[in-house]
Design a protein around this motif. Sequence first.
Motif, short mmCIF file in Angstrom:
data_model
loop_
_atom_site.label_atom_id
_atom_site.label_comp_id
_atom_site.label_asym_id
_atom_site.label_seq_id
_atom_site.Cartn_x
_atom_site.Cartn_y
_atom_site.Cartn_z
N ALA A 14 44.07 15.48 -43.14
CA ALA A 14 42.86 15.30 -42.32
C ALA A 14 41.65 14.97 -43.18
O ALA A 14 40.88 14.06 -42.87
N VAL A 15 41.48 15.70 -44.27
CA VAL A 15 40.33 15.46 -45.14
C VAL A 15 40.43 14.10 -45.82
O VAL A 15 39.45 13.34 -45.88
N LEU A 16 41.62 13.76 -46.30
CA LEU A 16 41.83 12.47 -46.94
C LEU A 16 41.60 11.32 -45.95
O LEU A 16 40.93 10.33 -46.28
N ALA A 17 42.10 11.45 -44.75
CA ALA A 17 41.91 10.41 -43.74
C ALA A 17 40.44 10.27 -43.37
O ALA A 17 39.95 9.16 -43.11
N LEU A 18 39.72 11.39 -43.35
CA LEU A 18 38.29 11.32 -43.05
C LEU A 18 37.53 10.57 -44.15
O LEU A 18 36.67 9.74 -43.87
N PHE A 19 37.88 10.84 -45.41
CA PHE A 19 37.26 10.11 -46.51
C PHE A 19 37.58 8.61 -46.44
O PHE A 19 36.71 7.77 -46.67
N LEU A 20 38.82 8.28 -46.11
CA LEU A 20 39.20 6.87 -45.99
C LEU A 20 38.48 6.20 -44.81
O LEU A 20 38.11 5.02 -44.89
N ALA A 21 38.26 6.94 -43.73
CA ALA A 21 37.51 6.40 -42.60
C ALA A 21 36.07 6.09 -43.00
O ALA A 21 35.53 5.03 -42.64
N PHE A 22 35.45 7.00 -43.75
CA PHE A 22 34.08 6.74 -44.22
C PHE A 22 34.04 5.55 -45.18
O PHE A 22 33.12 4.74 -45.13
N ALA A 23 35.03 5.45 -46.05
CA ALA A 23 35.08 4.32 -46.98
C ALA A 23 35.21 3.00 -46.23
O ALA A 23 34.54 2.02 -46.57
N ASP A 24 36.05 2.98 -45.21
CA ASP A 24 36.19 1.75 -44.41
C ASP A 24 34.91 1.47 -43.62
O ASP A 24 34.57 0.32 -43.37
#
Length: 84
Positions: A14-24
Amino acid sequence: MRRHRGRGILRVVAVLALFLAFADGFRWGNRWYISTMFEDSSPEYALEIIAKAHDALVHGLIWLVVAALAAAVGWRLRVVRRPA
């Protein structure tokens, strides 16, 4: 023990996916801004960049959904519906 390990893995996802969402999200904003700079001088190139910006937006939204689902399972979030 196994149950807690699975929840821990989902929390990390969840945390990793949230960081990737912000990066995108940043990638989408950057490409959209760059495409506006080229819309007068080279419209074809601007359309090519804006297509890549929309691709980044879609990927970011998918990562956001993955983060929400992993968080809901990992932290056992419950949606409670109150009677009307």
